[in-house]
Scaffold this motif. Structure first.
Motif, PDB file in Angstrom:
ATOM      1  N   SER A   1      16.005  -7.113  10.689  1.00 58.17           N
ATOM      2  CA  SER A   1      17.167  -6.450  10.401  1.00 58.17           C
ATOM      3  C   SER A   1      17.180  -5.474   9.272  1.00 58.17           C
ATOM      4  O   SER A   1      17.848  -4.552   9.452  1.00 58.17           O
ATOM      5  CB  SER A   1      18.131  -7.713  10.454  1.00 58.17           C
ATOM      6  N   LYS A   2      16.721  -6.049   8.212  1.00 56.45           N
ATOM      7  CA  LYS A   2      16.782  -5.198   6.985  1.00 56.45           C
ATOM      8  C   LYS A   2      15.822  -4.071   7.058  1.00 56.45           C
ATOM      9  O   LYS A   2      16.499  -2.944   6.583  1.00 56.45           O
ATOM     10  CB  LYS A   2      16.421  -6.113   5.690  1.00 56.45           C
ATOM     11  N   VAL A   3      14.724  -4.137   7.764  1.00 51.57           N
ATOM     12  CA  VAL A   3      13.931  -2.952   7.995  1.00 51.57           C
ATOM     13  C   VAL A   3      14.364  -1.889   8.857  1.00 51.57           C
ATOM     14  O   VAL A   3      14.578  -0.833   8.389  1.00 51.57           O
ATOM     15  CB  VAL A   3      12.622  -3.427   8.549  1.00 51.57           C
TER      16      VAL A   3
ATOM     17  N   LYS B   1       9.041   4.754  -0.883  1.00 52.94           N
ATOM     18  CA  LYS B   1       8.067   4.798   0.467  1.00 52.94           C
ATOM     19  C   LYS B   1       6.841   4.221   0.299  1.00 52.94           C
ATOM     20  O   LYS B   1       6.383   3.863   1.265  1.00 52.94           O
ATOM     21  CB  LYS B   1       7.773   6.260   0.874  1.00 52.94           C
ATOM     22  N   LEU B   2       6.605   3.770  -1.055  1.00 52.70           N
ATOM     23  CA  LEU B   2       5.368   2.953  -0.974  1.00 52.70           C
ATOM     24  C   LEU B   2       5.922   1.305  -0.617  1.00 52.70           C
ATOM     25  O   LEU B   2       5.215   0.699  -0.048  1.00 52.70           O
ATOM     26  CB  LEU B   2       4.928   2.925  -2.466  1.00 52.70           C
ATOM     27  N   VAL B   3       7.028   1.202  -0.790  1.00 49.10           N
ATOM     28  CA  VAL B   3       7.568  -0.022  -0.632  1.00 49.10           C
ATOM     29  C   VAL B   3       7.432  -0.599   0.822  1.00 49.10           C
ATOM     30  O   VAL B   3       6.681  -1.652   1.206  1.00 49.10           O
ATOM     31  CB  VAL B   3       8.806  -0.425  -1.004  1.00 49.10           C
ATOM     32  N   LEU B   4       7.887  -0.018   1.973  1.00 46.89           N
ATOM     33  CA  LEU B   4       8.037  -0.300   3.244  1.00 46.89           C
ATOM     34  C   LEU B   4       6.688  -0.535   3.851  1.00 46.89           C
ATOM     35  O   LEU B   4       6.611  -1.580   4.289  1.00 46.89           O
ATOM     36  CB  LEU B   4       9.011   0.673   3.909  1.00 46.89           C
ATOM     37  N   PRO B   5       5.838   0.480   3.643  1.00 50.66           N
ATOM     38  CA  PRO B   5       4.380   0.355   4.426  1.00 50.66           C
ATOM     39  C   PRO B   5       3.764  -1.020   3.883  1.00 50.66           C
ATOM     40  O   PRO B   5       3.105  -1.449   4.469  1.00 50.66           O
ATOM     41  CB  PRO B   5       3.641   1.422   4.197  1.00 50.66           C
ATOM     42  N   LEU B   6       3.692  -1.139   2.677  1.00 47.72           N
ATOM     43  CA  LEU B   6       2.999  -2.310   2.066  1.00 47.72           C
ATOM     44  C   LEU B   6       3.819  -3.674   2.525  1.00 47.72           C
ATOM     45  O   LEU B   6       3.212  -4.535   2.912  1.00 47.72           O
ATOM     46  CB  LEU B   6       3.314  -2.189   0.493  1.00 47.72           C
ATOM     47  N   ALA B   7       5.114  -3.870   2.360  1.00 42.46           N
ATOM     48  CA  ALA B   7       6.047  -4.936   2.732  1.00 42.46           C
ATOM     49  C   ALA B   7       5.672  -5.414   4.023  1.00 42.46           C
ATOM     50  O   ALA B   7       5.447  -6.508   4.216  1.00 42.46           O
ATOM     51  CB  ALA B   7       7.501  -4.949   2.058  1.00 42.46           C
ATOM     52  N   ILE B   8       5.757  -4.401   4.998  1.00 43.20           N
ATOM     53  CA  ILE B   8       5.848  -4.504   6.389  1.00 43.20           C
ATOM     54  C   ILE B   8       4.525  -4.970   6.975  1.00 43.20           C
ATOM     55  O   ILE B   8       4.426  -5.738   7.764  1.00 43.20           O
ATOM     56  CB  ILE B   8       6.610  -3.241   7.209  1.00 43.20           C
ATOM     57  N   SER B   9       3.467  -4.149   6.431  1.00 42.11           N
ATOM     58  CA  SER B   9       2.106  -4.578   6.790  1.00 42.11           C
ATOM     59  C   SER B   9       1.843  -6.180   6.205  1.00 42.11           C
ATOM     60  O   SER B   9       1.088  -6.656   7.143  1.00 42.11           O
ATOM     61  CB  SER B   9       1.235  -3.584   6.229  1.00 42.11           C
ATOM     62  N   LEU B  10       2.101  -6.443   5.148  1.00 39.03           N
ATOM     63  CA  LEU B  10       1.814  -7.756   4.690  1.00 39.03           C
ATOM     64  C   LEU B  10       2.566  -8.950   5.541  1.00 39.03           C
ATOM     65  O   LEU B  10       2.092  -9.688   5.784  1.00 39.03           O
ATOM     66  CB  LEU B  10       2.359  -7.954   3.191  1.00 39.03           C
ATOM     67  N   PHE B  11       3.734  -8.464   5.611  1.00 33.14           N
ATOM     68  CA  PHE B  11       4.672  -9.452   6.703  1.00 33.14           C
ATOM     69  C   PHE B  11       4.110  -9.556   7.972  1.00 33.14           C
ATOM     70  O   PHE B  11       3.962 -10.935   8.509  1.00 33.14           O
ATOM     71  CB  PHE B  11       5.998  -8.777   6.624  1.00 33.14           C
ATOM     72  N   THR B  12       3.574  -8.504   8.600  1.00 35.73           N
ATOM     73  CA  THR B  12       2.980  -8.444   9.886  1.00 35.73           C
ATOM     74  C   THR B  12       1.683  -9.452   9.424  1.00 35.73           C
ATOM     75  O   THR B  12       1.540 -10.120  10.765  1.00 35.73           O
ATOM     76  CB  THR B  12       2.548  -7.218  10.348  1.00 35.73           C
TER      77      THR B  12
END
Length: 448
Positions: free
Chosen positions: A355-357, A369-380
């Motif tokens: 939901s936050k994404v 813009k570095l945060v989202l790809p890093l965080a989402i790929s790690l979380f996945t």
């Protein structure tokens, strides 16, 4: 100590903490010999001393920066209920002392993650992760060749001698090496070039990652690593799209991925057999089938945090003769630890992250813009890895650490975006009021 020197020392601490968080150096810190059964060797106090020192340093960093860290915790409070639940589980745990020690370690792991995000900008976070993972992989290769009795599984090992010949590096088992290499693969393929200058170091680590994945025989690590790379690359492309189209693209991509995963089960089974892997995920499915009925004996609150080795392992060993350190499934492990209460909280955390994404993608405010790809790929990757390993609440695993780091990064990004939007609205509102007052005073008509 001036500000620049203090900042460097904080960076060094977080690099060391992340390196230890991978679960490395177990044999060295505990003074254990893989050929002997574990015992209460006094040398194990070295590991405890290391944990206490990290805790003290973390607490000092928190005390000296409590305002910033508290703001981060408020923005991402939901997963911080897990350490609280871990301490509460001492009440119903069969071994409250062990549960308390592990809850203590988990709580400081979460606190260190909050301190990291509060004090270190995203590029330096990525740099710290790159260095910690890079050295973990390089040291693992070094251990394999310099001290193979520790760096490679042996037939004389006390536990699981059938893995003889597989690499374990600085870890106690081949699985942590493969799982750490999977995150290192993501970081060094996608992010390290942005934050590390030395091309030689990056190339050396990439070669070492390939060697560790091959040497540990970690097909799961390779698959998860490639999946995380695809997510990171794909999400970077989504961020380049127009703001109003991002959520639609993300939703369509997620639906396609879900459909592919559902229809790929038969293909995956055939592929596993071609790779010499059993469709039962190397014996994990029978493990789950054996453990689940025992976990159902305490369905609501579980048996207490970190209680698997105390409550379920003796029963499992009596039946199978195998030693396990966890249930090899993060979702099942959460149920064992905290019952339906813990599983519900985990589901809420996963939904909250998604939901936050979506909210960030809908936001018009600028963000890193570095945060989202890093965080989402790690979380996945963590969500996928927990199908075969227990990582969500592991205090001695880089996956468990990245689980909370990824959630905090996204939460802070959303809070910053919302704050920026509120500020923009206030400025527009203030400007409109001033224009209205000037119109009344001067009698000039307002622009249509």
């Amino acid at each position: 100590m001036d500000g620049q020197t203090r900042s460097k020392w904080i960076d060094y601490f977080f690099i060391y903490w992340l390196l230890i968080s991978t679960g490395g150096f177990v044999f060295l810190l505990t003074g254990a010999n893989p050929m002997d059964p574990p015992g209460n060797d006094p040398a194990s106090y070295l590991g405890r001393a290391n944990t206490i020192l990290i805790s003290l340093a973390t607490f000092w960093i928190y005390l000296t920066n409590s305002r910033a860290v508290n703001a981060v915790i408020r923005a991402s409070w939901l997963p911080f209920l897990f350490p609280l639940l871990a301490f509460l589980s001492c009440i119903w745990s069969d071994n409250p002392a062990i549960t308390f020690r592990r809850a203590y370690a988990l709580s400081f792991s979460f606190l260190a993650a909050a301190c990291l995000i509060a004090l270190v900008p995203p590029p330096r976070v990525a740099r710290a992760m790159s260095l910690a993972l890079g050295w973990a992989i390089l040291l693992s290769v070094l251990f394999v060749f310099v001290d193979p009795a520790y760096g490679v599984h042996q037939a004389s090992d006390w536990v699981e001698p059938h893995w003889a010949g597989h690499w374990r590096g600085i870890y106690s088992h081949k699985n942590p090496l493969g799982n750490t290499a999977s995150i290192a693969l993501l970081v060094y393929v996608v992010f390290a070039k942005r934050v590390l200058r030395s091309a030689i170091f990056r190339a050396s680590v990439l070669l070492a990652i390939a060697a560790c994945l091959f040497g540990s025989g970690s097909v799961t690590g390779l698959v998860v690593g490639m999946a995380m790379i695809a997510v990171a690359k794909g999400f970077s492309l989504i961020l380049e799209a127009r703001q109003e189209a991002r959520v639609l693209i993300l939703g369509s991509a997620s639906s396609i991925v879900a459909l592919v995963l559902i229809t790929a089960v038969p293909v995956l089974t055939v592929g596993l057999e071609m790779l010499g892997k059993k469709p039962d995920l190397t014996g994990r499915v029978p493990i789950w089938g054996t453990i689940l009925p025992w976990a159902n004996e305490h369905p609501w609150l579980g048996t207490g945090y970190g209680s698997f080795e105390e409550t379920l392992l003796p029963r499992f060993f009596a039946i199978t003769g195998e030693n396990l350190v966890n249930a090899h499934n993060g979702y099942l492990e959460t149920f064992i630890n905290f019952g339906y209460v813990g599983v519900l909280l985990l589901v809420v955390v996963l939904i909250s992250f998604a939901s936050k994404v979506v909210k960030i993608l809908r936001s018009q405010a600028p963000y890193e813009k570095l945060v989202l790809p890093l965080a989402i790929s790690l979380f996945t990757g963590i969500v996928l890895s927990n199908i075969t390993e227990s990582f969500f609440l592991a205090y001695a695993s880089i996956h468990g650490t990245c689980f909370v780091i990824a959630y905090i990064m996204v939460s802070v990004s959303l809070a910053q975006a919302e704050a920026a939007e509120r500020s923009s609205l206030q400025k527009r509102s203030t400007g409109a009021r001033r224009l209205k007052m000037m119109t009344r005073v001067t009698g000039l008509p307002r622009a249509s």
